[in-house]
Design an enzyme around this catalytic site. Structure first.
Site, PDB file in Angstrom:
ATOM      1  N   ASP A  46       0.857  -1.186   0.000  1.00  0.00           N
ATOM      2  CA  ASP A  46       0.000   0.000   0.000  1.00  0.00           C
ATOM      3  C   ASP A  46       0.898   1.242   0.000  1.00  0.00           C
ATOM      4  O   ASP A  46       1.743   1.390   0.876  1.00  0.00           O
ATOM      5  CB  ASP A  46      -0.852  -0.027   1.287  1.00  0.00           C
ATOM      6  CG  ASP A  46      -2.217   0.593   1.104  1.00  0.00           C
ATOM      7  OD1 ASP A  46      -2.294   1.675   0.496  1.00  0.00           O
ATOM      8  OD2 ASP A  46      -3.201   0.002   1.590  1.00  0.00           O
ATOM      9  N   GLU A  51      -6.574   3.863  -5.657  1.00  0.00           N
ATOM     10  CA  GLU A  51      -7.800   4.164  -4.928  1.00  0.00           C
ATOM     11  C   GLU A  51      -8.291   5.500  -5.451  1.00  0.00           C
ATOM     12  O   GLU A  51      -7.678   6.535  -5.192  1.00  0.00           O
ATOM     13  CB  GLU A  51      -7.544   4.247  -3.421  1.00  0.00           C
ATOM     14  CG  GLU A  51      -8.853   4.340  -2.649  1.00  0.00           C
ATOM     15  CD  GLU A  51      -8.714   4.908  -1.243  1.00  0.00           C
ATOM     16  OE1 GLU A  51      -9.593   4.638  -0.415  1.00  0.00           O
ATOM     17  OE2 GLU A  51      -7.756   5.653  -0.963  1.00  0.00           O
ATOM     18  N   ASP A 110      -2.888   4.543  -2.374  1.00  0.00           N
ATOM     19  CA  ASP A 110      -3.855   5.135  -1.460  1.00  0.00           C
ATOM     20  C   ASP A 110      -4.206   6.576  -1.826  1.00  0.00           C
ATOM     21  O   ASP A 110      -3.316   7.375  -2.148  1.00  0.00           O
ATOM     22  CB  ASP A 110      -3.227   5.117  -0.053  1.00  0.00           C
ATOM     23  CG  ASP A 110      -4.156   5.632   1.018  1.00  0.00           C
ATOM     24  OD1 ASP A 110      -5.080   4.886   1.369  1.00  0.00           O
ATOM     25  OD2 ASP A 110      -3.960   6.759   1.500  1.00  0.00           O
ATOM     26  N   HIS A 165     -11.267  -2.328   4.169  1.00  0.00           N
ATOM     27  CA  HIS A 165     -11.079  -1.928   5.570  1.00  0.00           C
ATOM     28  C   HIS A 165     -11.709  -0.577   5.887  1.00  0.00           C
ATOM     29  O   HIS A 165     -11.584  -0.108   7.015  1.00  0.00           O
ATOM     30  CB  HIS A 165      -9.586  -1.868   5.876  1.00  0.00           C
ATOM     31  CG  HIS A 165      -8.907  -0.786   5.086  1.00  0.00           C
ATOM     32  ND1 HIS A 165      -8.792  -0.835   3.709  1.00  0.00           N
ATOM     33  CD2 HIS A 165      -8.378   0.391   5.461  1.00  0.00           C
ATOM     34  CE1 HIS A 165      -8.202   0.270   3.292  1.00  0.00           C
ATOM     35  NE2 HIS A 165      -7.939   1.031   4.325  1.00  0.00           N
ATOM     36  N   ASP A 166     -12.322   0.072   4.905  1.00  0.00           N
ATOM     37  CA  ASP A 166     -12.948   1.382   5.124  1.00  0.00           C
ATOM     38  C   ASP A 166     -14.467   1.311   5.154  1.00  0.00           C
ATOM     39  O   ASP A 166     -15.138   2.344   5.242  1.00  0.00           O
ATOM     40  CB  ASP A 166     -12.544   2.361   4.009  1.00  0.00           C
ATOM     41  CG  ASP A 166     -11.081   2.763   4.085  1.00  0.00           C
ATOM     42  OD1 ASP A 166     -10.532   2.804   5.206  1.00  0.00           O
ATOM     43  OD2 ASP A 166     -10.493   3.039   3.028  1.00  0.00           O
TER      44      ASP A 166
HETATM   45  C1  GLC Z   1      -7.555   5.629   2.218  1.00  0.00           C
HETATM   46  C2  GLC Z   1      -7.448   4.434   3.135  1.00  0.00           C
HETATM   47  C3  GLC Z   1      -7.998   4.795   4.476  1.00  0.00           C
HETATM   48  C4  GLC Z   1      -7.198   5.936   5.027  1.00  0.00           C
HETATM   49  C5  GLC Z   1      -7.145   7.111   4.050  1.00  0.00           C
HETATM   50  C6  GLC Z   1      -6.084   8.081   4.430  1.00  0.00           C
HETATM   51  O1  GLC Z   1      -8.856   5.984   1.968  1.00  0.00           O
HETATM   52  O2  GLC Z   1      -8.091   3.328   2.557  1.00  0.00           O
HETATM   53  O3  GLC Z   1      -8.008   3.722   5.366  1.00  0.00           O
HETATM   54  O4  GLC Z   1      -7.765   6.373   6.228  1.00  0.00           O
HETATM   55  O5  GLC Z   1      -6.828   6.701   2.750  1.00  0.00           O
HETATM   56  O6  GLC Z   1      -4.808   7.534   4.203  1.00  0.00           O
END
Ligand code: GLC
Ligand code: CA
Length: 557
Positions: free
Chosen positions: A98, A257, A199, A325-326
């Protein structure tokens, strides 16, 4: 030539803190992951995406990195990492790590230098501004609540943080910043990782001038996505990033993402002129609305996923997912964990898995894990949940009401420890875990399900096998069926005169499926189902039970 190893592959996301604890300190770790690699191999997994394991003060559970090139003690050491990578490769699997490039931790040495004085050479590595009329430089709200600016007394300026106040945004406009990030990424490529989940990458470019958000309601802070998500000019950053790092290596898989990227801009991101191989788009998952008694917005989800299937049909490739995980657990939001736990888990799985693209499974999804439902705010860990609690409390909302909402929406719902067995602490650890285990582990666990032919786990195994075995699921075209049906999500895949029909009832009621083109299906053509199906002749209609799923493959005669 680009090596495309990932189109016929299945990915699995590990949240390392909650996967497996090897030294019994209550925290999952890299050696724990090694212990479970055979399980993943047996499930049919080809590659792992692992959430952050870097040095971090854990304000956002590791997405706040204080050293990109070292491992947090909780998780192990760089030697453990090298061993993990070797063990993964030995089993013919691959590893995506990640990359958190939008921000660092406030404990990263870059930020410590940057905040030390206005004249520090790294001052411009982050986004510093003077206040305006004794308050923040603009009215942007942070994604985790409150202002997106934090005041720093020492130099009497504010720094920008789109996420938590301990996650200052890096200034991508500064070329030294980009260079430092790219060097770090190349270091991991040289180490032998197989790819990256990137990310929050749609946030790296901010609207020039950082203007206020329009504020007709006169709010203190205004949701500010329009100013820092998928902004004009971001493609130049992405192009340079690619050219100077993974673009030089044909085997590296990249999955961005991409919150806020619509299918209309997708061709800048993926495909021939794209910068990455796949995206995690948010359009289907964002339709979860805990306030609606209707549960899942089936029509909305159909439209969103179909838009992406059609949009990337000729150019690009989809990352398919329903959990991470979100987000809360899918059975607890879109399914029915009480009455149709097994059926809703397997029906939802069938729905997304056989679309065109590379499917991802989030740890525990394959055994139907459910939301955590904590009884008090003390049991929550996530910075977003705690900020939300404090904000709502201040607005006068009752404790019960806030906990109800968090029970349906909090990210901690999917961060509870992996349920391996019905032993103490679910076989995750012999010590008290860092976050509370879901009480239902005595029933819902890997061990039970390995021994049960009809389990959710064994259904996932079958799905993975058929997905890889039949060319039609790789290359076949996608067409939505029964567009306006409020219960059934059905589609067909077609290739060389063969048709696969994927029929899923995603509701709590019986539903009637009727063929739209007059073609019939018979029991002999059934490839997979989540209920027992009696022999039947060619038929144009099927009575589906609640959350029933069927997959037929029909060969033209
Ligand atoms: C992404 C991750 C999340 C995190 C955010 C800030 O959305 O998936 O878990 O809190 O980025 O890094
Ligand atoms: Ca541990």
């Amino acid at each position: 030539m680009k090596q495309i190893w990932w189109k016929n592959a299945v990915g699995y996301q590990i949240y390392p803190r909650s996967f497996q604890d090897s030294n019994n300190d209550g925290i999952g770790d890299l050696q724990g992951v090694i212990q479970r690699l055979d399980y993943l191999k047996d499930l049919g997994i080809d590659f792992i995406w692992m959430s952050p394991f870097y040095k971090s003060p854990l304000d956002d559970n590791g997405y706040d990195i204080s050293d990109y090139q070292d491992i947090l003690e909780d998780f192990g050491t760089l030697e453990d990492f090298d061993q993990l990578l070797k063990e993964i490769h030995k089993r013919n699997m691959k590893l995506l790590i990640d990359l958190v490039l939008n921000h660092t931790s406030d404990e990263h040495p870059w930020f410590i230098e940057s905040r030390s004085s206005k004249s520090n050479p790294k001052r411009d590595w982050y986004i510093w501004r003077d206040g305006k009329n004794g308050t923040e430089p603009n009215n942007w709200e942070s994604i985790f609540g409150g202002s997106a600016w934090e005041y720093d007394e020492k130099t009497d300026q504010y720094f920008l943080h789109v996420f938590s106040r301990r996650q200052p945004d890096l200034n991508w406009e500064n070329k030294e910043v980009r260079k430092a990030l790219f060097n770090m990424v190349n270091w991991w490529i040289d180490k032998g990782v197989d790819g990256f989940r990137i990310d929050a990458i749609s946030h790296i470019k901010k609207r020039p001038g950082l203007p206020d958000m329009p504020n007709p309601e006169g709010k203190r802070y205004v949701s500010s996505f329009d100013m820092h998500m998928n902004q004009q000019g971001i493609q130049e950053f992405l192009q340079q990033f690619k050219d100077e790092t993974y673009g030089k290596h044909d085997h590296i898989l990249t999955v961005g993402e991409a919150n806020g990227v619509s299918v209309h801009d997708a061709h800048h991101w993926v495909g021939k002129n794209g910068k990455m191989d796949m995206l995690f788009q948010f359009e289907h998952i964002d339709l979860w609305d805990y306030e609606s008694d209707q549960g899942m917005d089936i029509i909305g989800v159909k439209q969103a996923l179909t838009r992406w299937q059609k949009g990337l049909e000729k150019d690009g490739w989809n990352a398919l997912y329903i959990e991470n995980h979100d987000k809360p657990r899918i059975i607890s939001s879109w399914g029915n964990e009480k009455e149709y736990w097994r059926e809703s888990a397997t029906s939802l799985a069938t729905m997304y898995f056989l679309m065109k693209g590379t499917p991802f499974i989030y740890q525990g999804q394959e055994i139907g894990m459910t939301n955590g439902y904590y009884d008090s705010i003390q049991e929550y860990d996530d910075v977003a949940a705690i900020n939300f609690y404090n904000e709502k409390k201040a607005e006068g909302m009752s404790n019960e009401e806030i906990l109800f909402i968090l029970g349906k929406t909090s990210r901690d719902n999917s961060r509870t420890p992996m349920q391996w067995s019905n032993e103490k602490n679910a076989g995750f650890s012999t010590s008290k875990p860092w976050i509370k285990i879901n009480k239902n582990y005595v029933d819902i666990n890997v061990e039970n399900q390995l021994n049960d032919e009809n389990s959710i786990l064994n259904y996932y195994k079958k799905l993975i096998q058929i997905k890889k075995k039949h060319q039609i699921f790789l290359d076949g075209s996608y067409d939505l069926l029964l567009e306006n049906d409020k219960q059934i999500f059905a589609y067909k895949r077609s290739l060389d005169g063969q048709t696969a029909l994927i029929i899923t009832n995603l509701s709590n009621e019986n539903a009637l499926w009727t063929s739209e083109d007059g073609n019939t299906v018979s029991r002999e053509e059934l490839l997979l189902s989540n209920y027992h199906v009696e022999p039947h002749e060619g038929t144009e209609s099927i009575n589906l039970k609640p959350f029933e799923a069927r997959v037929y493959i029909i060969n033209k005669t």
